[in-house]
Design a protein around this motif. Structure first.
Motif, PDB file in Angstrom:
ATOM      1  N   ARG A   1      12.623  12.787  -1.592  1.00 25.07           N
ATOM      2  CA  ARG A   1      13.854  11.985  -1.143  1.00 25.07           C
ATOM      3  C   ARG A   1      13.556  10.643  -0.865  1.00 25.07           C
ATOM      4  O   ARG A   1      14.371   9.716  -0.993  1.00 25.07           O
ATOM      5  CB  ARG A   1      14.002  13.046   0.063  1.00 25.07           C
ATOM      6  N   ARG A   2      12.216  10.412  -0.335  1.00 24.99           N
ATOM      7  CA  ARG A   2      11.864   9.108   0.106  1.00 24.99           C
ATOM      8  C   ARG A   2      11.912   8.193  -1.184  1.00 24.99           C
ATOM      9  O   ARG A   2      12.315   6.818  -0.902  1.00 24.99           O
ATOM     10  CB  ARG A   2      10.597   9.022   0.796  1.00 24.99           C
ATOM     11  N   ALA A   3      11.627   8.640  -2.250  1.00 28.32           N
ATOM     12  CA  ALA A   3      11.422   7.765  -3.404  1.00 28.32           C
ATOM     13  C   ALA A   3      12.897   7.182  -3.784  1.00 28.32           C
ATOM     14  O   ALA A   3      13.030   6.141  -4.455  1.00 28.32           O
ATOM     15  CB  ALA A   3      10.836   8.525  -4.622  1.00 28.32           C
ATOM     16  N   ARG A   4      14.084   7.713  -3.465  1.00 31.74           N
ATOM     17  CA  ARG A   4      15.522   7.339  -3.730  1.00 31.74           C
ATOM     18  C   ARG A   4      15.602   5.794  -3.099  1.00 31.74           C
ATOM     19  O   ARG A   4      16.537   5.242  -3.558  1.00 31.74           O
ATOM     20  CB  ARG A   4      16.607   8.109  -3.002  1.00 31.74           C
ATOM     21  N   ASN A   5      14.979   5.637  -2.027  1.00 36.50           N
ATOM     22  CA  ASN A   5      15.339   4.454  -1.284  1.00 36.50           C
ATOM     23  C   ASN A   5      14.066   3.770  -0.324  1.00 36.50           C
ATOM     24  O   ASN A   5      14.123   4.065   0.821  1.00 36.50           O
ATOM     25  CB  ASN A   5      16.581   4.612  -0.425  1.00 36.50           C
ATOM     26  N   VAL A   6      13.416   3.158  -1.041  1.00 40.62           N
ATOM     27  CA  VAL A   6      12.257   2.447  -0.290  1.00 40.62           C
ATOM     28  C   VAL A   6      12.805   0.812  -0.358  1.00 40.62           C
ATOM     29  O   VAL A   6      12.939   0.212  -1.395  1.00 40.62           O
ATOM     30  CB  VAL A   6      10.878   2.428  -0.686  1.00 40.62           C
ATOM     31  N   PRO A   7      13.069   0.221   0.899  1.00 39.83           N
ATOM     32  CA  PRO A   7      13.743  -1.232   1.014  1.00 39.83           C
ATOM     33  C   PRO A   7      12.829  -2.250   0.163  1.00 39.83           C
ATOM     34  O   PRO A   7      11.525  -2.257   0.092  1.00 39.83           O
ATOM     35  CB  PRO A   7      13.780  -1.409   2.326  1.00 39.83           C
ATOM     36  N   ASN A   8      13.196  -3.302  -0.432  1.00 38.40           N
ATOM     37  CA  ASN A   8      12.656  -4.422  -1.050  1.00 38.40           C
ATOM     38  C   ASN A   8      11.839  -4.065  -2.083  1.00 38.40           C
ATOM     39  O   ASN A   8      11.052  -5.019  -2.406  1.00 38.40           O
ATOM     40  CB  ASN A   8      11.830  -5.113   0.004  1.00 38.40           C
ATOM     41  N   SER A   9      12.105  -3.108  -2.609  1.00 39.36           N
ATOM     42  CA  SER A   9      11.021  -2.706  -3.860  1.00 39.36           C
ATOM     43  C   SER A   9      11.367  -3.554  -5.031  1.00 39.36           C
ATOM     44  O   SER A   9      12.497  -3.790  -5.492  1.00 39.36           O
ATOM     45  CB  SER A   9      11.228  -1.290  -4.327  1.00 39.36           C
TER      46      SER A   9
ATOM     47  N   LEU B   1       0.699  -1.238  -0.192  1.00 37.12           N
ATOM     48  CA  LEU B   1       0.071   0.023  -0.172  1.00 37.12           C
ATOM     49  C   LEU B   1       0.857   1.243   0.165  1.00 37.12           C
ATOM     50  O   LEU B   1       0.344   2.283  -0.312  1.00 37.12           O
ATOM     51  CB  LEU B   1      -0.768  -0.048   1.394  1.00 37.12           C
ATOM     52  N   ASP B   2       2.077   1.168   0.307  1.00 33.67           N
ATOM     53  CA  ASP B   2       2.999   2.166   0.247  1.00 33.67           C
ATOM     54  C   ASP B   2       3.085   2.708  -1.201  1.00 33.67           C
ATOM     55  O   ASP B   2       3.569   2.118  -2.089  1.00 33.67           O
ATOM     56  CB  ASP B   2       4.499   1.603   0.812  1.00 33.67           C
ATOM     57  N   PRO B   3       2.659   4.086  -1.528  1.00 27.87           N
ATOM     58  CA  PRO B   3       2.750   4.450  -2.911  1.00 27.87           C
ATOM     59  C   PRO B   3       4.170   4.837  -3.398  1.00 27.87           C
ATOM     60  O   PRO B   3       4.247   5.014  -4.586  1.00 27.87           O
ATOM     61  CB  PRO B   3       1.944   5.860  -2.594  1.00 27.87           C
ATOM     62  N   LEU B   4       4.997   4.650  -2.716  1.00 31.21           N
ATOM     63  CA  LEU B   4       6.286   5.007  -3.253  1.00 31.21           C
ATOM     64  C   LEU B   4       7.114   3.613  -3.246  1.00 31.21           C
ATOM     65  O   LEU B   4       8.451   3.643  -3.467  1.00 31.21           O
ATOM     66  CB  LEU B   4       7.154   5.963  -2.290  1.00 31.21           C
ATOM     67  N   PHE B   5       6.599   2.625  -2.850  1.00 32.97           N
ATOM     68  CA  PHE B   5       6.994   1.196  -2.976  1.00 32.97           C
ATOM     69  C   PHE B   5       7.524   0.791  -4.368  1.00 32.97           C
ATOM     70  O   PHE B   5       8.518   0.014  -4.574  1.00 32.97           O
ATOM     71  CB  PHE B   5       6.329  -0.037  -2.315  1.00 32.97           C
ATOM     72  N   SER B   6       6.845   1.075  -5.236  1.00 36.92           N
ATOM     73  CA  SER B   6       7.435   0.482  -6.741  1.00 36.92           C
ATOM     74  C   SER B   6       6.599   1.284  -7.755  1.00 36.92           C
ATOM     75  O   SER B   6       5.320   1.796  -7.342  1.00 36.92           O
ATOM     76  CB  SER B   6       7.171  -1.100  -6.670  1.00 36.92           C
ATOM     77  N   ASP B   7       7.003   1.230  -8.849  1.00 37.68           N
ATOM     78  CA  ASP B   7       6.017   1.548 -10.100  1.00 37.68           C
ATOM     79  C   ASP B   7       5.597   0.544 -10.992  1.00 37.68           C
ATOM     80  O   ASP B   7       5.368   0.792 -12.044  1.00 37.68           O
ATOM     81  CB  ASP B   7       7.205   2.477 -10.996  1.00 37.68           C
ATOM     82  N   LEU B   8       5.376  -0.614 -10.476  1.00 38.76           N
ATOM     83  CA  LEU B   8       4.758  -1.712 -11.062  1.00 38.76           C
ATOM     84  C   LEU B   8       3.247  -1.499 -11.257  1.00 38.76           C
ATOM     85  O   LEU B   8       2.649  -0.548 -10.668  1.00 38.76           O
ATOM     86  CB  LEU B   8       4.897  -3.141 -10.313  1.00 38.76           C
TER      87      LEU B   8
END
Length: 207
Positions: A90-98, A18-25
């Motif tokens: 800034r946060r979009a640079r590094n969201v773990p396990n994406s 549900l994290d909107p910055l997790f991935s662009d899939l």
């Protein structure tokens, strides 16, 4: 239609987070775009249109100035400002396990300069003609969530604060996501009084 008070959508694939910055899939974007906005959106002809950004201009090859939409509220009633855009980039640079990180959309951003509550200046490392197409795909979350916010906070609903047309109501993994309209949505009140996204792996169940 005016008579449709609620909407139920059957989807074959569930989002990864549900994290909107997790991935662009695609499945992640399809979920997030109901609750979160980005700087721009693409119309039916795939042309860029203003969203949280109302205008932008290239001051020189590595400097962009972006005017943000005033009067926008997050789902918790707080004001959308330039700080939220800077935090989200800034946060979009590094969201773990994406499985599909957004870092490629922001890697050229050297600095986000806040000029005022609704104005920012983006400095890039190199000339980036497609900057808005790239950073414009990053969903915006409130800066007050802080750098400690995790994907687990979104999964639990604690961090589900966007500016989009619908607000998070509840989520049952592998079953459904329930949304309610955002009455103060900047683009007008949503059409439906409630919306439910059902995750149905069996094609027969979606018919």
């Amino acid at each position: 239609p005016a008579w449709a008070a609620s909407l139920t959508i059957g989807r074959a694939t569930e989002h990864n987070s549900l994290d909107p910055l997790f991935s662009d899939l695609g499945n992640d974007v399809s979920t997030a775009e109901n609750m979160f906005d980005a700087l721009i959106h693409f119309d039916a002809k795939l042309q860029m249109q203003p969203a949280l950004a109302v205008s932008w201009k290239n001051l020189d090859p590595t400097t962009w100035e972006i005017a943000l939409r005033p009067g926008v509220k997050f789902h918790d009633g707080s004001d959308f400002t330039a700080e939220d855009v800077a935090f989200s980039l800034r946060r979009a640079r590094n969201v773990p396990n994406s499985p599909g990180p957004l870092s490629s959309f922001v890697r050229m951003v050297k600095e986000v300069e806040i000029l005022g509550p609704h104005s920012i200046r983006i400095h890039t490392d190199v000339p980036t003609p497609l900057l808005m197409e790239m950073i414009g795909r990053v969903f915006v979350i409130p800066a007050k969530l802080g750098p400690q916010v995790t994907t687990d906070d979104f999964a639990a609903g604690r961090a589900m604060i966007g500016t989009g047309p619908y607000r998070y109501k509840s989520y049952l993994p592998a079953d459904k996501l329930t949304l309610e309209p955002n009455p103060s949505y900047w683009h007008g009140k949503p059409e439906f009084d409630s919306a439910t996204i059902k995750f149905l792996g069996n094609p027969a169940a979606r018919s």
